[in-house]
Design an enzyme around this catalytic site. Sequence first.
Site, PDB file in Angstrom:
ATOM      1  N   GLN A  50      33.972  99.691  34.558  1.00  0.00           N
ATOM      2  CA  GLN A  50      34.496  98.842  35.685  1.00  0.00           C
ATOM      3  C   GLN A  50      35.201  99.847  36.556  1.00  0.00           C
ATOM      4  OE1 GLN A  50      33.578  95.820  35.634  1.00  0.00           O
ATOM      5  NE2 GLN A  50      34.294  95.023  37.384  1.00  0.00           N
TER       6      GLN A  50
ATOM      7  N   ASN B 173      37.258  91.797  31.096  1.00  0.00           N
ATOM      8  CA  ASN B 173      36.715  91.432  32.148  1.00  0.00           C
ATOM      9  C   ASN B 173      36.306  89.938  31.933  1.00  0.00           C
ATOM     10  OD1 ASN B 173      34.611  91.253  34.655  1.00  0.00           O
ATOM     11  ND2 ASN B 173      35.857  93.062  34.849  1.00  0.00           N
ATOM     12  N   ARG B 174      35.106  89.483  32.540  1.00  0.00           N
ATOM     13  CA  ARG B 174      34.928  87.883  32.877  1.00  0.00           C
ATOM     14  C   ARG B 174      33.786  87.615  31.624  1.00  0.00           C
ATOM     15  NH1 ARG B 174      36.133  89.891  37.522  1.00  0.00           N
ATOM     16  NH2 ARG B 174      37.740  89.011  38.709  1.00  0.00           N
TER      17      ARG B 174
ATOM     18  N   ASP C  75      34.321  96.387  42.621  1.00  0.00           N
ATOM     19  CA  ASP C  75      35.024  95.545  41.549  1.00  0.00           C
ATOM     20  C   ASP C  75      33.435  95.476  40.772  1.00  0.00           C
ATOM     21  OD1 ASP C  75      36.434  94.300  39.629  1.00  0.00           O
ATOM     22  OD2 ASP C  75      36.828  92.666  41.158  1.00  0.00           O
TER      23      ASP C  75
ATOM     24  N   HIS D 246      39.738  88.688  30.931  1.00  0.00           N
ATOM     25  CA  HIS D 246      40.594  89.429  30.550  1.00  0.00           C
ATOM     26  C   HIS D 246      41.404  88.918  29.257  1.00  0.00           C
ATOM     27  CE1 HIS D 246      39.579  92.629  33.050  1.00  0.00           C
ATOM     28  NE2 HIS D 246      40.748  92.436  34.057  1.00  0.00           N
TER      29      HIS D 246
ATOM     30  N   GLU E 176      37.930 101.121  33.980  1.00  0.00           N
ATOM     31  CA  GLU E 176      37.879 100.471  32.857  1.00  0.00           C
ATOM     32  C   GLU E 176      36.676 100.803  31.827  1.00  0.00           C
ATOM     33  OE1 GLU E 176      39.301  96.347  33.718  1.00  0.00           O
ATOM     34  OE2 GLU E 176      39.204  97.432  35.798  1.00  0.00           O
TER      35      GLU E 176
ATOM     36  N   HIS F  70      43.975  98.860  31.220  1.00  0.00           N
ATOM     37  CA  HIS F  70      43.898  98.575  32.709  1.00  0.00           C
ATOM     38  C   HIS F  70      44.686  99.517  33.587  1.00  0.00           C
ATOM     39  CE1 HIS F  70      42.766  95.970  35.890  1.00  0.00           C
ATOM     40  NE2 HIS F  70      42.305  95.245  35.119  1.00  0.00           N
ATOM     41  N   SER F  71      44.693 100.609  33.285  1.00  0.00           N
ATOM     42  CA  SER F  71      45.731 101.497  34.258  1.00  0.00           C
ATOM     43  C   SER F  71      44.946 101.451  35.662  1.00  0.00           C
ATOM     44  CB  SER F  71      45.928 102.844  33.376  1.00  0.00           C
ATOM     45  OG  SER F  71      46.636 102.920  32.519  1.00  0.00           O
ATOM     46  N   TYR F  72      46.123 101.449  36.605  1.00  0.00           N
ATOM     47  CA  TYR F  72      45.692 101.757  37.920  1.00  0.00           C
ATOM     48  C   TYR F  72      46.116 102.978  38.392  1.00  0.00           C
ATOM     49  CZ  TYR F  72      45.281  96.586  38.813  1.00  0.00           C
ATOM     50  OH  TYR F  72      45.020  95.206  38.559  1.00  0.00           O
TER      51      TYR F  72
HETATM   52  C1  BGC Z   1      38.735  92.814  37.457  1.00  0.00           C
HETATM   53  C2  BGC Z   1      39.004  92.377  38.894  1.00  0.00           C
HETATM   54  C3  BGC Z   1      40.579  91.794  38.484  1.00  0.00           C
HETATM   55  C4  BGC Z   1      41.434  93.079  38.093  1.00  0.00           C
HETATM   56  C5  BGC Z   1      42.586  92.577  37.815  1.00  0.00           C
HETATM   57  C6  BGC Z   1      39.727  93.958  36.927  1.00  0.00           C
HETATM   58  O1  BGC Z   1      39.277  94.316  35.799  1.00  0.00           O
HETATM   59  O2  BGC Z   1      37.330  93.409  37.530  1.00  0.00           O
HETATM   60  O3  BGC Z   1      38.291  91.353  39.266  1.00  0.00           O
HETATM   61  O4  BGC Z   1      41.086  91.402  39.749  1.00  0.00           O
HETATM   62  O5  BGC Z   1      40.588  93.237  36.699  1.00  0.00           O
HETATM   63  O6  BGC Z   1      42.809  91.284  36.954  1.00  0.00           O
END
Ligand code: BGC
Length: 393
Positions: free
Chosen positions: A329, A127-128, A292, A153, A357, A226-228
């Site tokens: 997250q 994350n950020r 998010d 990331h 996450e 970061h699995s969707y």
């Molecule tokens: C973030 C999102 C981001 C995504 C893909 C997530 O972990 O919180 O803001 O768009 O990852 O990058």
Amino acid sequence: MIATILKTRIQNAIMKKISYFFAGLFFAGLFFLASCGNPSEQNQTLVKPGITKVDWGQADGKKVELFTLTNGKGTQIKISNYGGIVTSFIVPDKQGHRSSIVVGFDSLSGYLAKPPYFGALIGRYGNRIGDAKFTLDGKRYTLAANNGKNALHGGLKGFDKVVWDASIINDSLPSLKLGYLSKDGEEGYPGNLKVTVQYTLSNDDELKITYDAVTDKATPVNLTNHSYFNLTGDVGNTILGHTLMINADHYTPVDTTLIPTGEIRSVTGTPFDFTSPKQIGRDIDSVKGGYDHNWVLNRRDGSLQEVAVLSDSISGRSLEVYTTEPGLQFYTGNFLDGKLINHDGKPIKQHSALCMETQHFPDSPNKPDFPSTILKPGEKYHSETVYKLIVNK
Ligand code: BGC
């Protein structure tokens, strides 16, 4: 006399054959009844757990491979040593039909085109980090601003875009061990960071991810996957009909660039309240852009505990999330735009999939009140997360 003996022997032999025939019929009947009992069990083939690999191309001049982990129930997880990416997680639904509950691609080229971190290992910092800057031990560090003015990331080439050293561990359970040395200064972060991640698939359909790291200089570390997920196994359905429970009474509100304000706010009476199972679509329209955010998990002691449960009634699948991390997250795939095509041939649109996450809170290096993400020389970073799939019949 001889004729009588012969007659008795023939009669005995016939009787024996008849009794074998009926015994055979009886056991065949039993077997038939047992296999008719539960339709989904008919599809449950018992297989030998193990791990296999195939060549999957090249990146950075290094060989990339795709590993398939299979458990005793036939559940299969495919993982590449490129970015440690989980490309598919194939499980049955309540009817016994198998499909992948994570989005992904069948070939490496899809991942080289830089999708939004599908299935990937994220590091050095998940994350950020606000303004792509932080100060540590009096020194200012500047990272690449790859998300507006913020760092996201791990930077331009995070752990999701490197080739990891892979070794197969074929003990009682299939397991893949990945190693990576992130050099001092890589993406602006201080210290040589030696990272090991191990993926293990249990016979109870648990994907366990264990993260370990050591450093030779103090550095922020926040590793995740970061699995969707889309539990229907079909990205043609959105995840808005899924039900979610997050064991968290608080979350971290964010500014317009998704950096936490520093406040730890109660979820009570807000759309962020998932303390009891709630349909994701119910309140999503009251959250600008969709969910998010980072949830502050109630469990504080760092033990591995269940923190979230995601369920889908169409497929009967549920996913339990266990972690040692303090945060989660929850991201509803808000920026997915339908341009990328999933392995099932369908476009991955907004809300086609979601992420859970496990992590420390975003921007922790600039938020002294958040749990620390700083790893110092001599210390050991260790984190565990389990995604457990359950099929409700
Ligand atoms: C973030 C999102 C981001 C995504 C893909 C997530 O972990 O919180 O803001 O768009 O990852 O990058």
